[in-house]
Design an enzyme around this catalytic site. Structure first.
Site, PDB file in Angstrom:
ATOM      1  N   CYS A   1      26.745  32.062 -72.778  1.00 27.25           N
ATOM      2  CA  CYS A   1      26.767  31.053 -71.715  1.00 27.25           C
ATOM      3  C   CYS A   1      26.507  29.710 -72.373  1.00 27.25           C
ATOM      4  CB  CYS A   1      25.789  31.384 -70.588  1.00 27.25           C
ATOM      5  SG  CYS A   1      24.038  31.204 -70.987  1.00 27.25           S
TER       6      CYS A   1
ATOM      7  N   ASN B   1      21.940  29.651 -73.133  1.00 27.19           N
ATOM      8  CA  ASN B   1      21.302  30.931 -73.456  1.00 27.19           C
ATOM      9  C   ASN B   1      19.886  31.035 -72.879  1.00 27.19           C
ATOM     10  OD1 ASN B   1      20.359  32.811 -76.417  1.00 27.19           O
ATOM     11  ND2 ASN B   1      21.326  33.583 -74.589  1.00 27.19           N
TER      12      ASN B   1
ATOM     13  N   ASP C   1      26.475  28.966 -63.009  1.00 30.79           N
ATOM     14  CA  ASP C   1      25.230  28.587 -63.661  1.00 30.79           C
ATOM     15  C   ASP C   1      24.175  28.295 -62.587  1.00 30.79           C
ATOM     16  OD1 ASP C   1      23.193  27.632 -65.251  1.00 30.79           O
ATOM     17  OD2 ASP C   1      24.477  26.272 -66.403  1.00 30.79           O
TER      18      ASP C   1
ATOM     19  N   CYS D   1      19.696  31.277 -69.039  1.00 34.55           N
ATOM     20  CA  CYS D   1      19.833  31.788 -67.670  1.00 34.55           C
ATOM     21  C   CYS D   1      20.776  32.995 -67.628  1.00 34.55           C
ATOM     22  CB  CYS D   1      20.341  30.711 -66.710  1.00 34.55           C
ATOM     23  SG  CYS D   1      19.191  29.348 -66.432  1.00 34.55           S
ATOM     24  N   ARG D   2      22.062  32.736 -67.668  1.00 34.81           N
ATOM     25  CA  ARG D   2      23.046  33.799 -67.452  1.00 34.81           C
ATOM     26  C   ARG D   2      23.114  34.818 -68.574  1.00 34.81           C
ATOM     27  NH1 ARG D   2      27.962  29.863 -66.363  1.00 34.81           N
ATOM     28  NH2 ARG D   2      26.812  28.738 -67.978  1.00 34.81           N
ATOM     29  N   SER D   3      23.266  34.364 -69.803  1.00 30.54           N
ATOM     30  CA  SER D   3      23.453  35.335 -70.887  1.00 30.54           C
ATOM     31  C   SER D   3      22.217  36.179 -71.181  1.00 30.54           C
ATOM     32  CB  SER D   3      24.005  34.670 -72.153  1.00 30.54           C
ATOM     33  OG  SER D   3      23.189  33.629 -72.603  1.00 30.54           O
TER      34      SER D   3
END
Length: 157
Positions: free
Chosen positions: A7, A10, A124, A12-14
């Site tokens: 993402c 690195n 995001d 939040c999402r990943s």
């Protein structure tokens, strides 16, 4: 099989995707056969833990990502991993643009690769609140099911 989830920062999402995938794979027949990591295209958060809201949301689902630390996508990732799975199209473009000559890894949108949503992107949640983090978790939870199904089928794992 080696998978890297990518993402922007690195945090939040990943890392949530890495945590969900690790948890699901650990309790499947794929345990010990898939290497997972996550990275960001940007360097703003290198060395930092995931966003506190991401940690809290994942913990609410029984997944501990607090020990993860942000890192930036590196040139050797293109040789080390089989797939670079991107949260959104902007990340995918960045990953493809940075690919060194002779890169081994293939890149794709995470939700598309897992069969979750054709052309789908993981939004995001950074500027949002608990509802946005929960939405992202639910998307990634469904994506984990798709990843397991794909790996079992395609790679006979």
């Amino acid at each position: 099989m080696r998978l890297l989830v990518v993402c922007l920062g690195n945090i939040c999402r990943s890392p949530v995707a890495e945590g969900v995938l690790r948890a699901r794979i650990a309790t499947s027949t794929l345990a010990g056969q898939v290497e997972l990591d996550s990275a960001g295209t940007g360097d703003w958060h290198v060395g930092q833990p995931p966003d506190r809201r991401a940690i809290a949301n994942a913990a609410g689902h029984g997944i501990d990502i607090s020990g993860l630390r942000a890192r930036q996508l590196a040139a050797d990732d293109y040789q080390r991993f089989d797939w670079l799975l991107c949260a959104d199209r902007a990340n995918l473009r960045d990953v493809q643009a940075r690919a060194p000559h002779g890169a081994r890894a293939r890149s794709a949108l995470l939700l598309e690769w897992t069969g979750t949503e054709e052309g789908g992107e993981v939004p995001d949640p950074y500027t949002g609140g608990p509802a946005q983090f929960e939405h992202v978790f639910q998307l990634l939870d469904r994506a984990a099911d798709g990843a397991i199904a794909r790996l079992r089928h395609e790679y006979r794992l």
